[in-house]
Design an enzyme around this catalytic site. Structure first.
Site, short mmCIF file in Angstrom:
data_model
loop_
_atom_site.label_atom_id
_atom_site.label_comp_id
_atom_site.label_asym_id
_atom_site.label_seq_id
_atom_site.Cartn_x
_atom_site.Cartn_y
_atom_site.Cartn_z
N GLY A 93 9.84 2.93 4.28
CA GLY A 93 10.38 3.50 3.06
C GLY A 93 9.40 4.49 2.47
O GLY A 93 8.47 4.96 3.14
N VAL A 100 7.60 -1.51 7.47
CA VAL A 100 7.99 -2.89 7.78
C VAL A 100 7.90 -3.08 9.29
O VAL A 100 8.45 -2.28 10.07
CB VAL A 100 9.41 -3.19 7.28
CG1 VAL A 100 9.79 -4.64 7.59
CG2 VAL A 100 9.52 -2.95 5.78
N ASP A 123 15.67 -1.57 -7.14
CA ASP A 123 15.92 -0.68 -6.01
C ASP A 123 17.07 -1.22 -5.16
O ASP A 123 16.97 -1.30 -3.94
CB ASP A 123 14.66 -0.52 -5.17
CG ASP A 123 14.73 0.69 -4.24
OD1 ASP A 123 15.56 1.60 -4.51
OD2 ASP A 123 13.98 0.74 -3.26
#
Length: 549
Positions: free
Chosen positions: A16, A21, A130
């Site tokens: 992101g 991740v 978010d």
């Protein structure tokens, strides 16, 4: 990077704006996990790194079936990381890219799960900030979703004035899914998550983004000022209730949205329940039972009276036919008996010959319809009979046993079955020589009457079953919309008309639902007295968007 602390890194799953991740393996408990680490540019900021870990630990306290569980948060090898549940499945944005849009039933199911997850997190004091399709993972079977990445979440208490931004001055949250408060740089609370969820639901339902701008400034202005295109103009299968929920979530003022996730869950449950329509407990007999019973009672009375009248008329008609037939037979027997009896008239008793008359009676008795024949002379002595024992005995006139008209009476059973009796005088050349007593069987007549009763009973049963079925279905068709209207009115009293009735009906109930929806919209507008947000400062919006860039 092959390892991070005790975790063995296996592959990059995604990245992101602030973090990456990885898929990793935890050898201590032998399970796959997802490891999230800050990108190097952000990892060098000690304050940001500390907040990253603090908020991860706070989110780690969440345990909900629709929230990805955080197992561990810490630092290893100088890198801050979060170890969380590895959710199998695909992100919602990938699913929408593949399918375009989802059926409203799935939108309701996914929306309900996400609303429940947010309600749980908000009760714990955590705002996600978010909520977007890429942070929603859908299970392989498509039935369950999990909300992930509370990485920019923050405890609701404390830092209240800075919830909309990171300390570096960036807008927090993906621009296309931000709330107006975030876009304007105003303080936000849990209702910002509900706005973002509304944007997600809009996209799932329509297959289009709610705010289609291409630049950050354009998107921010659209979010802060412009109303989205109504769902109903884009798709025709969205229930009005779901359309209302999405519109309410997308309200520019936080006060006009659902005030908490629990209220949103209740609204979605109501929409989901419309498809199932469970029968509520009630007093008295339900309409779907009462209506068929009333129809059956009225039909039974009408059928009973009609069938009784029909059977009575039919039995009379059959009796008349039997009497006419019996009259013919009786006339034939009487005329023949008169000739034979006249031959013995005036002869001494010793010279009278009644054998031919007995032979004639025996021959006539072979008719299947004849039960009994007795011929008596003028003196009352039986001269011929189907029962030879009675010959020579005195003739006893039968008693009245009910009349059929035309001199016909009902004959007693006497173990030989019911019959119709005809007693006729033997009259020859104006002289009476005796009488004939003829009994015809009623077997055919009674059989016809019994068959008619059976057929009418079967017809009545079929009609009653049809009436009961039609009545039950009619009662259900009427009871269901009445129940929905009653429930909507009851909820309107509690929720200030913050609901709409979803339907596709084109009948009177559909018109009633539409009238309720129009009334609810008007009442909600009148009841809404919440203060408006300050008029957006376009210059401030552009500055905030520029900082985000």
């Amino acid at each position: 990077m092959q390892t991070l602390g005790r975790y063995r890194i296996e592959a990059l799953l995604g990245e992101g704006a602030m973090a990456e991740v990885y898929r990793a393996h935890d050898p201590d408990i032998g399970r796959a996990v997802a490891i999230k680490v800050l990108k190097p540019d952000f990892a060098r900021d000690a304050d940001l790194e500390a907040r990253f870990l603090r908020e991860a630990r706070a989110a780690g306290a969440l345990s909900h079936q629709n929230i990805a569980t955080i197992y561990d948060a810490g630092q290893a090898q100088g890198i801050a990381y979060i170890a969380m549940e590895l959710v199998e499945g695909q992100p919602l944005d990938a699913l929408l890219d593949a399918q375009g849009r989802l059926p409203y039933e799935r939108v309701l199911s996914i929306g309900r799960q996400l609303a429940d997850a947010l309600a749980y997190a908000h009760r714990a004091g955590i705002v996600h900030r978010d909520v977007k399709p890429s942070n929603i993972l859908v299970s392989p079977d498509g039935r369950q979703v999990k909300l992930v990445d509370f990485g920019v979440a923050r405890l609701g208490e404390g830092d209240a004035g800075q919830l909309g931004r990171t300390h570096a001055g960036q807008l927090v949250g993906t621009p296309r899914y931000m709330s107006p408060e975030q876009a304007l740089g105003l303080p936000v609370d849990h209702r910002a998550d509900l706005f973002s969820l509304g944007v997600v639901l809009y996209e799932m339902m329509t297959g289009k983004v709610a705010f289609p701008g291409t630049g950050l400034a354009t998107i921010a202005i659209q979010i802060a000022q412009e109303r989205v295109e109504p769902v109903g103009r884009i798709v025709g299968d969205c229930p009005p209730g779901l359309s209302f929920i999405i519109d309410k979530l997308l309200a520019k003022k936080p006060e006009a949205r659902f005030q908490d996730g629990g209220a949103l869950v209740a609204a979605l449950d109501r929409e989901i329940g419309h498809a199932q329509e469970a029968e509520p407990a009630r007093r008295g007999i339900p309409l779907r039972i009462k209506l068929p019973l009333a129809l059956a009672a009225v039909t039974a009375l009408a059928l009973g009276g009609s069938i009784a009248s029909i059977l009575d008329r039919q039995e009379r008609a059959l009796n008349r036919m039997a009497v006419v037939s019996g009259e013919t037979i009786a006339s034939f027997v009487t005329s023949n008996a008169a000739v034979l009896a006249a031959d013995n008239a005036g002869l001494p008793a010793a010279e009278q010959d009644w054998a031919p008359l007995q032979a004639f009676v025996a021959a006539a008795a072979r008719d299947a319809n004849v039960r009994e024949i007795v011929v008596a002379d003028a003196g009352g002595t039986v001269r011929a009979a189907t029962d030879p024992v009675r010959v020579g005995t005195r003739y006893a006139a039968p008693g009245g046993e009910g009349t059929f008209g035309h001199g016909a009476t009902q004959a007693a059973d006497q173990g030989r079955g019911p019959g119709i009796r005809f007693v006729r005088p033997i009259d020859y050349a104006g002289i009476e020589f005796g009488r004939v007593d003829l009994v015809l069987k009623r077997t055919a007549l009674d059989g016809a009457v019994a068959q008619a009763r059976t057929l009418l009973a079967v017809l009545a049963a079929v009609v009653m079953l049809a009436v009961l079925g039609v009545g039950y279905l009619s009662g259900a068709l009427v009871a269901r919309p009445l129940r929905r209207l009653r429930g909507a009115l009851a909820e309107a009293a509690e929720n200030g008309f913050a609901l709409r009735i979803s339907h596709r009906r084109r009948d009177e109930f559909g018109a009633a639902f539409d009238a309720f929806n129009r009334t609810a919209e008007a009442m909600e507008t009148r009841l809404s007295a919440a203060p408006a947000l300050p008029a957006p400062d376009l210059a401030a919006t552009r500055i905030a968007a520029a900082r985000a860039a």
